[in-house]
Design an enzyme around this catalytic site. Sequence first.
Site, PDB file in Angstrom:
ATOM      1  N   VAL A  21      58.533  29.491 -29.347  1.00 43.92           N
ATOM      2  CA  VAL A  21      59.301  30.580 -29.956  1.00 43.92           C
ATOM      3  C   VAL A  21      58.499  31.878 -30.035  1.00 43.92           C
ATOM      4  O   VAL A  21      59.017  32.894 -30.504  1.00 43.92           O
ATOM      5  CB  VAL A  21      59.819  30.206 -31.362  1.00 43.92           C
ATOM      6  N   LYS A  41      43.066  28.336 -35.053  1.00 50.07           N
ATOM      7  CA  LYS A  41      44.023  27.383 -34.493  1.00 50.07           C
ATOM      8  C   LYS A  41      43.518  26.002 -34.882  1.00 50.07           C
ATOM      9  O   LYS A  41      42.592  25.466 -34.263  1.00 50.07           O
ATOM     10  CB  LYS A  41      44.087  27.524 -32.970  1.00 50.07           C
ATOM     11  N   ASP A  54      45.295  28.584 -27.175  1.00 47.80           N
ATOM     12  CA  ASP A  54      46.015  29.644 -27.869  1.00 47.80           C
ATOM     13  C   ASP A  54      45.071  30.643 -28.528  1.00 47.80           C
ATOM     14  O   ASP A  54      45.351  31.851 -28.548  1.00 47.80           O
ATOM     15  CB  ASP A  54      46.938  29.043 -28.931  1.00 47.80           C
ATOM     16  N   GLU A 114      47.387  29.717 -37.032  1.00 47.97           N
ATOM     17  CA  GLU A 114      48.542  29.434 -36.180  1.00 47.97           C
ATOM     18  C   GLU A 114      48.761  27.931 -36.065  1.00 47.97           C
ATOM     19  O   GLU A 114      47.891  27.193 -35.611  1.00 47.97           O
ATOM     20  CB  GLU A 114      48.360  30.025 -34.785  1.00 47.97           C
ATOM     21  N   GLY A 115      49.948  27.489 -36.451  1.00 47.00           N
ATOM     22  CA  GLY A 115      50.283  26.083 -36.375  1.00 47.00           C
ATOM     23  C   GLY A 115      50.660  25.640 -34.981  1.00 47.00           C
ATOM     24  O   GLY A 115      50.701  26.439 -34.038  1.00 47.00           O
ATOM     25  N   GLY A 180      60.215  36.111 -32.143  1.00 48.65           N
ATOM     26  CA  GLY A 180      59.076  36.002 -31.242  1.00 48.65           C
ATOM     27  C   GLY A 180      59.309  36.494 -29.838  1.00 48.65           C
ATOM     28  O   GLY A 180      58.347  36.818 -29.126  1.00 48.65           O
ATOM     29  N   PRO A 210      59.265  42.124 -27.896  1.00 48.41           N
ATOM     30  CA  PRO A 210      60.078  42.047 -26.686  1.00 48.41           C
ATOM     31  C   PRO A 210      59.668  40.893 -25.790  1.00 48.41           C
ATOM     32  O   PRO A 210      58.499  40.498 -25.757  1.00 48.41           O
ATOM     33  CB  PRO A 210      59.813  43.401 -26.008  1.00 48.41           C
TER      34      PRO A 210
END
Length: 245
Positions: A21, A41, A54, A114-115, A180, A210
Amino acid sequence: MTTRQTRPGTVLFVTGTGTEVGKTAVTAAVAALAPSVAVLKPGQTGIAPGEPGDAEEVGRLAGPHVTLRELARYPEPLAPETAARRSGLPPLTAAATAEAVAALAADHDLVLVEGAGGLLVRYNQAGETLADMATATAALGLEVRVLLVAAAGLGTLNTTTLTAEALRTRGLSTLGVVIGSWPATPDLATRCNLADLPTAAGAPLLGALPHGAPDSDAFAALAEAALAPALGGAWDAGEFAAEHA
């Protein structure tokens, strides 16, 4: 650049209504606009040793001023608990994650966590989730809030409502919701969601990145234009909704 509405030592857990997402892009956008920021992370799956994950993507987009840390990675692209079990590697715990967050918060004004996947994805056999990590971090005396990243189109209101309800049940405060990946040609349902997402989340709409944002050569400028002042940007939800009425 607009001054963000956070205090030193703030911890912002970034979770999504599901996978893919735009959590990493949103995390990078927030980090790009913060002068003193660390990104954690806790668990990365689907990445082999030595491959960029990530956290590295956040650093690539946000810039070298961001402190990056990853606690564990597992090679198979599965939920963290499943990936840890299959790999034979140690699983993550909420307590260890909270301690890592606290260490970063001691040296940074903002820590972004961040999950993986959605809020209630399991990280270990005890069933601990990102929500438990946030609760454990708050128990250490840190200011903890959650940023919810949602999809843009049809179906997002249900998943956003469910995630927001889970956060409220656990006593976790939602700072806001960010879309997102906003499409270039939004359909009717997507446009209507601009008004409905704040109701579903029980929190303000704080931005819309965007589609394709991670490929931008001017990511910081894009982040400022796509995030609200509460996240350091200049985006206005009312103006954006009027453009897409």
